[in-house]
Design a protein around this motif. Structure first.
Motif: not given
Length: 294
Positions: A31-36, A54-63
């Motif tokens: 597996k590979t892990l990414l922590a937010l 609360a940062d919608e764009q940041g969340l979408r970009r991360a995924v």
């Protein structure tokens, strides 16, 4: 189960998030892990993005950039007092961020697991089953219940309701439990409710169940809770006994004796029958079976 899993975990600096990362690192699946995470400490050996929920764009970009196979959304404003004092922040973080992440996960066909709470109930009709309608008494509970509704009917989505968790956090993060344990060890008077009932779960068992359920095809809603109905006094009394703390000064008090701006539910015990019948290997253990190393 994917043979090359990619896990994105929100709330990675929180008490559950830290244990999710620890257990994922230790299991044998490739597996590979990414922590937010926000500002709190995260395992330095895990790739971490500092993203405000609360940062919608940041969340979408991360995924979108990470392309996960699994998203576990454990991040939230969890303190009842914080949610009450910052209601709009709680709605943005606890409710709307859940929709944003679920939408983003759906676009990349990722499994989405949302961590909810027993506090979606009002405490008058325990033990609660998954089919029982939510009736939260606190703003925190309302934000979580609203998030649950946003996920109803979605494919590849599972909501897991967790109760009060006990156990030491990863790293040096301070929690209510760690403060209570430290006070007990110092022999300081420790006031604990005797009339507020939960089905508490050891945090390591909670993390193990969340990861195991994320790897199943189960959708909808499931409760993950300990097998014992305990007051906060009962819980800490059993833990200090298991740890051999002889000088603890536990003081029984009523939840009604401490003023609060919102009502405290009397009994939020969860029925865990679905988990125990369908996934018995993931069922949490009683307190005595978890110690003395909490």
């Amino acid at each position: 189960m994917s043979d090359n899993e990619r896990w994105l975990v929100t709330g990675a600096s929180g008490q559950l998030g830290g244990h999710l990362l620890r257990q994922l690192k230790r299991d044998t699946v490739n597996k590979t892990l990414l922590a937010l995470a926000g500002r709190g400490p995260v395992d330095e050996n895990v790739k971490t993005l500092r993203v405000d929920l609360a940062d919608e764009q940041g969340l979408r970009r991360a995924v979108d950039d990470f392309r996960p196979t699994h998203v576990v959304h454990a991040g939230a404003i969890t303190a009842v007092s914080d949610a009450y004092q910052r209601p709009q922040d709680a709605e943005r973080v606890n409710t709307y961020a859940t929709r944003v992440l679920a939408d983003a996960a759906e676009l990349c066909a990722a499994r989405f697991v949302f961590i909810s709470t027993d506090m979606v109930f009002d405490g008058t009709a325990a033990p609660y089953r998954e089919s029982d309608p939510p009736r939260p008494l606190s703003h925190y509970g309302r934000t979580k219940a609203a998030a649950e509704l946003l996920l109803v009917g979605r494919t590849h989505v599972l909501t897991i309701r967790l109760p009060l968790m006990y156990g030491l956090p990863c790293g040096g993060r301070e929690t209510t439990f760690s403060r209570q344990l430290a006070a007990a060890r110092r022999g300081e008077p420790l006031k604990l409710f005797v009339d507020e009932w939960r089905t508490p779960v050891w945090i390591q068992d909670a993390a193990r169940a969340v990861i195991g359920l994320a790897r199943t095809g189960l959708t909808g809603l499931i409760h993950v809770a300990g097998p014992e109905r305990l007051s906060r006094f009962d819980l800490i009394e059993r833990i200090v006994a298991a740890m051999g703390i002889a000088d603890a000064k536990l003081q029984p008090v009523s939840r009604l004796s401490i003023a609060a701006p919102e009502p405290r539910p009397a009994d939020l015990s969860l029925d865990c029958g679905l988990l125990r019948s369908s996934f018995p290997e993931l069922a949490p253990r009683p307190v005595a079976a978890c110690g003395p190393d909490f």
